[in-house]
Design an enzyme around this catalytic site. Sequence first.
Site, PDB file in Angstrom:
ATOM      1  N   GLY A 189     115.452  56.394  45.272  1.00 39.50           N
ATOM      2  CA  GLY A 189     115.674  55.127  44.599  1.00 39.50           C
ATOM      3  C   GLY A 189     115.811  55.275  43.103  1.00 39.50           C
ATOM      4  O   GLY A 189     116.690  54.665  42.470  1.00 39.50           O
ATOM      5  N   HIS A 324     113.676  72.903  49.148  1.00 40.31           N
ATOM      6  CA  HIS A 324     113.127  74.225  48.852  1.00 40.31           C
ATOM      7  C   HIS A 324     111.932  74.550  49.743  1.00 40.31           C
ATOM      8  O   HIS A 324     111.703  75.712  50.073  1.00 40.31           O
ATOM      9  CB  HIS A 324     112.775  74.377  47.373  1.00 40.31           C
ATOM     10  CG  HIS A 324     112.076  73.224  46.759  1.00 40.31           C
ATOM     11  ND1 HIS A 324     112.709  72.070  46.373  1.00 40.31           N
ATOM     12  CD2 HIS A 324     110.771  73.045  46.417  1.00 40.31           C
ATOM     13  CE1 HIS A 324     111.841  71.237  45.834  1.00 40.31           C
ATOM     14  NE2 HIS A 324     110.646  71.803  45.852  1.00 40.31           N
ATOM     15  N   HIS A 447     111.548  81.430  20.932  1.00 40.21           N
ATOM     16  CA  HIS A 447     111.621  80.329  19.972  1.00 40.21           C
ATOM     17  C   HIS A 447     113.021  80.264  19.386  1.00 40.21           C
ATOM     18  O   HIS A 447     113.579  81.298  18.999  1.00 40.21           O
ATOM     19  CB  HIS A 447     110.613  80.538  18.840  1.00 40.21           C
ATOM     20  CG  HIS A 447     110.737  79.526  17.749  1.00 40.21           C
ATOM     21  ND1 HIS A 447     110.255  78.241  17.866  1.00 40.21           N
ATOM     22  CD2 HIS A 447     111.331  79.603  16.515  1.00 40.21           C
ATOM     23  CE1 HIS A 447     110.513  77.562  16.759  1.00 40.21           C
ATOM     24  NE2 HIS A 447     111.164  78.370  15.913  1.00 40.21           N
TER      25      HIS A 447
END
Length: 468
Positions: A189, A324, A447
């Site tokens: 939904g 899965h 990073h």
Amino acid sequence: METFDVLVIGGGPAGYVAAIRAAQLGFKVACVDAFTRAGKASLGGTCLNVGCIPSKALLDSSERFEMIAHDVQEHGIEVASPTIDVSRMLARKDGVVDKLTGGIAYLFKKNKITSFHGVGRLVRQEGEGWVVDAAGTEVAARNVIVATGSSPRALPGVPFGGHIVENSGALEIDRVPGQLGVIGAGVIGLELGSVWRRLGAEVTILEAMPGFLMSADDAVAREALKHFKKQGLDFHFGVKIGEVTQDESGVSVTYEEKGQSVTARFDKLIVSIGRVPHTSGLGAEAVGLELDERGFVKVDHHYRTNLSGVYAIGDVIGGAMLAHKAEEEGVALAEQLAGQAGHVNYDVIPWVIYTSPEIAWAGLTEKQAKEQGLSVKTGQFPFSANGRALGHGDPRGFVKVIADAQTDKLLGVHMVGPNVSELIGETVAIMEFGGSAEDLARTVHAHPTLSEVVKEAALAADGRALHM
């Protein structure tokens, strides 16, 4: 009559993966599957044909549209009044599905798996194996795997059709509805409601439960609901659906909310109230295959049914109805048949909702951990303090880590934010090996990346977040 070592009934994620893994292990394998799309046999079951894959294609298309219409201006990009060609969007979705279902057919050929198109039915036990009607051809199999999946649950007395659709019908709506109703605020939904909301529909979601995403962590559910409401999704919780009628122009839904009767009018109505096991045509009653009170095939922890040589996996045995999860059961069972130690750890299966922001979690919620009597510590870190999220233009949400206060064992990780479907995997790996929040915190993360938020949340569980 041809004899196979393994015959799989059902070609969805559980069935086709079980067939491929069994073939890799040296078994002579066949698969019988009845799914038809566009008039042709199409392996991959609900997931590839009318579920996970096409819905993600539409989510991606609709998110790009919304980004161009509303979000790119801050990047200095000006686009005048973008429009959506729904037919081309649907054609792209179908092309994605064709590539993947065709890929399964190729893998069957590569692994020498015999494929039958049609209904598979258990006929009789014969010696140490079974005779199966494989789409009108009787074959013998030493081992039979039932992987027939599930079907959408309809409202009582309200069949699908016309303006009332389930997940597959919601993927084929050929124009943007002005008013879209959705019954059920679960994964389907939310995702399909989001698709059509982004393209311009006014979306009303009616949910019987008193709260939002009650299986998710409370903090994540609150954060996600805040953003969905801001986007314009109109939620109504604790409702009781009454009469549903349709005519040529749309659907009328009468429901009770807070003691008041309300009637709403929609151009289309998506019903997403769960799924039921699909055993039609299997011959379960005729051969004595035992089902539980809800119609699921009963199995033990090795996926054995009450019939010798007959096994079952995937949605048809219940539990988490996730592709899965079904795939891992297919691998585990094939390996067990080969004498190996196939196993699925159900405690750390990840859940993902591909809305915007995305939602993902694995392991225990904070509430569940406390209900089990565990002493817990938590760490939370926002995407708003992450350089990559800010540069990407989507700093919504956070990552929350839950660990045992005594041992530091990682108990659960819960996320809401950008691309968290891709971030949950590393936390599952840590939990699979019984790792700690410290293990997650001490792992070097590149990073700048969104994954640094996971590291910071793990640090925060011990009061050591660096950037907050």
